[in-house]
Design a protein around this motif. Structure first.
Motif, PDB file in Angstrom:
ATOM      1  N   PHE A  48       0.835  -1.208   0.000  1.00 50.04           N
ATOM      2  CA  PHE A  48       0.000   0.000   0.000  1.00 50.04           C
ATOM      3  C   PHE A  48       0.867   1.255   0.000  1.00 50.04           C
ATOM      4  CE2 PHE A  48      -3.526  -2.424   2.479  1.00 50.04           C
ATOM      5  CZ  PHE A  48      -3.930  -3.053   1.321  1.00 50.04           C
ATOM      6  N   GLY A  51       2.058   2.340  -3.307  1.00 49.61           N
ATOM      7  CA  GLY A  51       1.075   2.820  -4.269  1.00 49.61           C
ATOM      8  C   GLY A  51       0.113   1.781  -4.794  1.00 49.61           C
ATOM      9  N   SER A  53      -3.150  -0.292  -4.902  1.00 49.59           N
ATOM     10  CA  SER A  53      -4.524  -0.067  -4.459  1.00 49.59           C
ATOM     11  C   SER A  53      -5.099  -1.328  -3.819  1.00 49.59           C
ATOM     12  CB  SER A  53      -5.380   0.324  -5.674  1.00 49.59           C
ATOM     13  OG  SER A  53      -6.744   0.249  -5.362  1.00 49.59           O
ATOM     14  N   LYS A  54      -5.879  -1.155  -2.762  1.00 50.09           N
ATOM     15  CA  LYS A  54      -6.527  -2.292  -2.098  1.00 50.09           C
ATOM     16  C   LYS A  54      -7.374  -3.105  -3.070  1.00 50.09           C
ATOM     17  CE  LYS A  54      -6.846  -0.170   2.450  1.00 50.09           C
ATOM     18  NZ  LYS A  54      -7.744   0.364   3.476  1.00 50.09           N
ATOM     19  N   ARG A  79      -4.183  -3.471 -13.574  1.00 47.64           N
ATOM     20  CA  ARG A  79      -5.437  -2.709 -13.716  1.00 47.64           C
ATOM     21  C   ARG A  79      -6.449  -3.397 -14.619  1.00 47.64           C
ATOM     22  NH1 ARG A  79      -3.481   3.557 -13.979  1.00 47.64           N
ATOM     23  NH2 ARG A  79      -3.589   3.901 -11.743  1.00 47.64           N
ATOM     24  N   ILE A 148       2.366   2.126 -11.296  1.00 53.42           N
ATOM     25  CA  ILE A 148       2.849   2.567  -9.987  1.00 53.42           C
ATOM     26  C   ILE A 148       4.195   3.242 -10.179  1.00 53.42           C
ATOM     27  CG2 ILE A 148       3.631   1.821  -7.708  1.00 53.42           C
ATOM     28  CD1 ILE A 148       1.522  -0.375  -7.868  1.00 53.42           C
TER      29      ILE A 148
END
Length: 152
Positions: A48, A51, A53-54, A79, A148
């Motif tokens: 986290f 960078g 994302s959860k 993504r 990231i």
């Protein structure tokens, strides 16, 4: 819990009936605080801070290996929703070995992430997988998706 070779992160720990529990922000629940869970949650906090994302992290996703139900420790997705990095977490007292790599490699035969890693909180190893050649290469740092931004 034992200090790890990871950046120190604040995590929520509670004691109930003489047992300690740690909050998992992905599964959104308190879990029994075991040495392996300690490593997983601290490593997750490091991701986290880098960078990640959860919404792009899966914990203990189910999979089948040789017709047996198994669970992966940490799976980072890109993504597009494709597996990116599969990480097997062990307790600090567990020595990382070829057996540990074989375990994550068996899981990855199903998952097909381009990167795999193992950690016991003290040592961390990551590999890039070349599925076409059927080999791998060790990396000097944790692989992260291109979106990231790496900071030095």
């Amino acid at each position: 819990m034992q200090d790890l070779n990871l950046p120190k992160a604040k995590v929520r720990i509670e004691e109930r009936d003489g047992k300690k529990y740690i909050f998992d922000p992905i599964r959104k629940k308190m879990l029994m605080l075991t040495p392996e869970e300690w490593v997983r949650q601290q490593f997750l906090q490091m991701l986290f801070s880098m960078g990640v994302s959860k919404g792009l992290v899966g914990i203990e996703n189910g999979l089948k290996v040789n017709k047996q139900a198994k669970r992966s420790d940490l799976l980072l997705f890109d993504r597009g929703g494709s597996p990116f990095l599969l990480i097997e977490c062990k307790a600090p007292s567990v020595k990382l070995s070829n057996t540990t790599f074989e375990q994550v490699a068996r899981y990855n035969a199903t998952i097909k992430a381009p990167y795999i890693g193992i950690t016991n909180g003290m040592q961390h190893y990551f590999c890039a997988i070349n599925f076409e050649k059927g080999d791998y290469s060790f990396l000097k740092e944790i692989p992260l998706p291109s979106y990231i931004k790496k900071t030095s």
